[in-house]
Design a protein around this motif. Structure first.
Motif, PDB file in Angstrom:
ATOM      1  N   GLY A 107       0.790  -1.233   0.000  1.00 18.37           N
ATOM      2  CA  GLY A 107       0.000   0.000   0.000  1.00 18.37           C
ATOM      3  C   GLY A 107       0.816   1.273   0.000  1.00 18.37           C
ATOM      4  N   ASN A 108       2.148   1.176   0.058  1.00 17.47           N
ATOM      5  CA  ASN A 108       2.997   2.382   0.089  1.00 17.47           C
ATOM      6  C   ASN A 108       3.344   2.787  -1.326  1.00 17.47           C
ATOM      7  OD1 ASN A 108       4.417  -0.134   0.124  1.00 17.47           O
ATOM      8  ND2 ASN A 108       6.332   0.973   0.422  1.00 17.47           N
ATOM      9  N   ARG A 109       2.727   3.841  -1.794  1.00 13.99           N
ATOM     10  CA  ARG A 109       2.992   4.332  -3.136  1.00 13.99           C
ATOM     11  C   ARG A 109       4.152   5.315  -3.154  1.00 13.99           C
ATOM     12  NH1 ARG A 109      -3.227   5.462  -5.271  1.00 13.99           N
ATOM     13  NH2 ARG A 109      -3.965   3.307  -5.053  1.00 13.99           N
ATOM     14  N   ARG A 110       4.213   6.216  -2.156  1.00 13.45           N
ATOM     15  CA  ARG A 110       5.281   7.213  -2.121  1.00 13.45           C
ATOM     16  C   ARG A 110       6.368   6.823  -1.125  1.00 13.45           C
ATOM     17  NH1 ARG A 110       0.688  10.223  -1.396  1.00 13.45           N
ATOM     18  NH2 ARG A 110       1.286  10.659   0.748  1.00 13.45           N
ATOM     19  N   THR A 111       5.977   6.289  -0.016  1.00 17.16           N
ATOM     20  CA  THR A 111       6.934   5.985   1.039  1.00 17.16           C
ATOM     21  C   THR A 111       7.713   4.720   0.705  1.00 17.16           C
ATOM     22  OG1 THR A 111       5.358   6.893   2.622  1.00 17.16           O
ATOM     23  CG2 THR A 111       7.187   5.631   3.513  1.00 17.16           C
ATOM     24  N   ARG A 112       9.023   4.810   0.759  1.00 20.97           N
ATOM     25  CA  ARG A 112       9.846   3.654   0.467  1.00 20.97           C
ATOM     26  C   ARG A 112       9.694   2.604   1.577  1.00 20.97           C
ATOM     27  NH1 ARG A 112      15.302   6.981  -1.425  1.00 20.97           N
ATOM     28  NH2 ARG A 112      14.232   8.245  -3.009  1.00 20.97           N
ATOM     29  N   GLU A 208       6.969  19.418   5.031  1.00 22.11           N
ATOM     30  CA  GLU A 208       6.861  18.174   4.268  1.00 22.11           C
ATOM     31  C   GLU A 208       7.524  17.097   5.119  1.00 22.11           C
ATOM     32  OE1 GLU A 208       6.256  15.389   2.849  1.00 22.11           O
ATOM     33  OE2 GLU A 208       6.079  16.278   0.841  1.00 22.11           O
ATOM     34  N   THR A 209       6.733  16.185   5.646  1.00 24.77           N
ATOM     35  CA  THR A 209       7.254  15.230   6.630  1.00 24.77           C
ATOM     36  C   THR A 209       7.770  13.941   6.004  1.00 24.77           C
ATOM     37  OG1 THR A 209       5.051  14.274   6.951  1.00 24.77           O
ATOM     38  CG2 THR A 209       5.668  16.125   8.369  1.00 24.77           C
ATOM     39  N   ASN A 210       7.637  13.819   4.697  1.00 22.86           N
ATOM     40  CA  ASN A 210       8.096  12.592   4.041  1.00 22.86           C
ATOM     41  C   ASN A 210       8.618  12.963   2.658  1.00 22.86           C
ATOM     42  OD1 ASN A 210       8.599   9.932   3.475  1.00 22.86           O
ATOM     43  ND2 ASN A 210       6.456   9.336   3.240  1.00 22.86           N
TER      44      ASN A 210
END
Length: 551
Positions: A107-112, A208-210
């Motif tokens: 489910g992580n599209r942006r977060t590595r 921007e936290t991520n």
């Protein structure tokens, strides 16, 4: 509990090396029908929509969803075999452990994925206990990053018996968020308690936290008030060079002023403007920064070490005095005139078991912070500061209302500059707190208890005990995730060293204890743009109360 036991025993039968026919020789009692399987994070019929994954009854079930049982007939409590270990005598009290074959992030599209794994203390080969509280704390830790709207854990059968795959399903949220938004009115009061013309203040802290899915935080903040400006930029890397150490940095600039004097203030300052006649004004500029390193001591505990270096340039009145109690005394500004250097070392220990960063329903948030002025490294201010803060949340058994208890205590010894001391507005909800270290209000506290708190603006000791009651009003899945109504109340106290060594005359007995009441009410919101609180205490603070004007 019976459903959960049935699921556990069914899974044991599924992965146990014993063939099903061996169990037929010693038949176990019939088990109840297993519960209907639901996908991770699913909301059951009749439940309110839940953005935190806490729709189910909070305890005792662990957040892990067991793999679906296979139709192998009846199951029984098994002995430890291979990678599957079962402890406990009765089936209902059995503790099940699995050998972790792999961890899968979905489910992580942006977060590595490595960013998610940074907060997961388990690794392949570990034996995982489904009843281990660390599993639930890991889920809370991931929610606390602010990267995700929901996090769910589940287990899937591995390639060999007794082995499982830990599946982490996440639902990402917007990570460009508003950390703080300040808006309000500030004022002072004349000797009869009448408010003088109002001035507005505002501030905004955005981050921007991520950043690019790396978990790095970049943030900037600005605060504005009448003839005052404060700026901040900050940086946080939760995995420095891909390791376990965290790093942080901050740059600050303040071009500000502050107001001193209780009543009948006399001052000698050719630079002071006539529109602020009732106070001795200190103008000052701060410029500097702070670097820090941190490390996880456990899933929920972190240790941070910081070094701060600032240049301070202050302009003070040549002389000033005021009426404190019944006597005229010189005003102590607690800052060096001209240029000076502030150099400190700070250590912070934080323990966080909250289940949500904005609208928690259970858990602890506790901090212990110690700071010392480093005169060997050029600091002109030699002081020591220790502060302890703790909050505890409980979800009440009726309609998911939430109760919070808050405690704070702090002490300073030595010669700390006034902007490092405790300010009454930071503890009374009826006064605006400092915005990025900048004081925007000149009023004294309301003084509901008729104490010497009226004589205190900055102190070297502070304490507060308070409570908050929250009522959920709305839960959603889109831009607004939750809205709660809250009401809070508490008692606080702020005192300077001289309030004990030389208390103001005109007060007797318990009036010499500088304490007062505080209260607030409003709405707390969790949105895709961050968490917000809309409170009404600032408006209520303009209502005169007794003794406010008897300065």
């Amino acid at each position: 509990m019976r459903r959960r036991a049935a699921l556990l025993l069914a899974l044991i039968a599924a992965v146990s090396p014993l063939p099903a026919r061996a169990q037929a020789a010693a038949p176990a009692p019939a088990l109840p029908e297993p519960a209907e399987e639901q996908p991770p994070g699913a909301v059951r019929e009749g439940d309110a929509p839940d953005t935190w994954g806490t729709t189910a009854t909070p305890s005792p079930p662990a957040p892990i969803e067991l793999p679906p049982p296979e139709p192998r007939g009846q199951a029984r409590a098994a002995e430890p075999r291979g990678g599957l270990e079962v402890e406990g005598g009765g089936a209902a009290e059995a503790r099940v452990r699995y050998t972790l074959e792999a961890i899968e992030v979905r489910g992580n599209r942006r977060t590595r994925s490595r960013v998610v794994m940074r907060y997961v203390p388990f690794k392949p080969g570990d034996v995982i206990d489904v009843d281990d509280s660390e599993v639930e704390l890991t889920r809370y830790r991931l929610l606390g990053t602010g990267f995700f709207r929901d996090v769910q854990f589940s287990l899937r059968k591995g390639s060999a018996r007794g082995q499982v795959v830990l599946v982490i399903d996440v639902q990402e949220r917007n990570t460009i968020i508003v950390n703080d938004l300040w808006m309000g009115l500030s004022a002072d009061a004349d000797k009869r308690g009448n408010a003088r013309p109002l001035t507005a203040y505002a501030g905004l802290d955005v981050a921007e936290t991520n950043l690019a899915g790396t978990g790095i935080t970049l943030g900037a903040a600005v605060g504005l008030a009448q003839e005052q400006l404060a700026l901040r930029v900050r940086f946080l890397d939760p995995a420095f060079l891909g390791g376990r150490w965290m790093t942080s940095g901050m740059l600050l600039f303040n071009d500000a002023k502050d107001y001193f004097g209780n009543a009948d203030v006399l001052w000698d300052d050719p630079l002071q403007l006539n529109q602020v006649p009732d106070y001795a004004v200190v103008r000052y500029k701060r410029f500097g920064g702070m670097l820090g390193v941190g490390r996880d001591l456990s899933v929920s505990t972190q240790l941070w070490l910081n070094y701060r270096l600032e240049s301070v340039d202050a302009t003070l009145p040549r002389a000033a005095s005021h009426i404190r109690g019944l006597d005229r005394e010189p005003i102590l500004f607690d800052i060096l005139p001209g240029r000076s250097v502030l150099s400190t070392a700070r250590a912070t220990l934080q323990h966080d078991t909250r289940d949500h960063p904005f609208l928690p329903t259970r858990g602890w948030l506790a901090n212990v912070t110690g700071e010392v002025g480093l005169t060997p490294l050029g600091s002109d201010y030699a002081y020591q500061k220790l502060a302890v803060a703790a909050s505890r949340w409980w979800e009440l058994p009726w309609k998911k209302h939430v109760l919070r208890l808050e405690l704070f205590g702090g002490a300073i010894s030595g010669e700390a500059p006034f902007f490092e001391q405790y300010y009454v507005g930071d503890y009374s909800d009826f006064l605006p707190g400092r915005v990025l270290g900048m004081n925007v209000d000149r009023r004294p506290p309301p003084n509901f208890l008729d104490t010497s708190i009226l004589e205190v603006r900055y102190g070297t000791y502070a304490a507060k005990i308070g409570g908050e009651y929250r009522i959920p009003l709305y839960r959603g899945q889109r831009a607004v995730y939750g809205i709660d109504f809250f009401g809070s109340a508490g008692v606080y106290g702020v005192a300077h060293d001289r309030d004990f060594s030389d208390p103001p005359r005109g007060y007797s007995r318990w009036q010499l204890i500088p304490i007062d009441l505080t209260a607030n009410l409003g709405f707390r919101m969790d949105t895709s743009a961050g968490g917000f609180a809309f409170a009404f205490s600032n408006v209520l603070g303009f209502v005169p109360v007794r003794n406010e004007g008897n300065r």
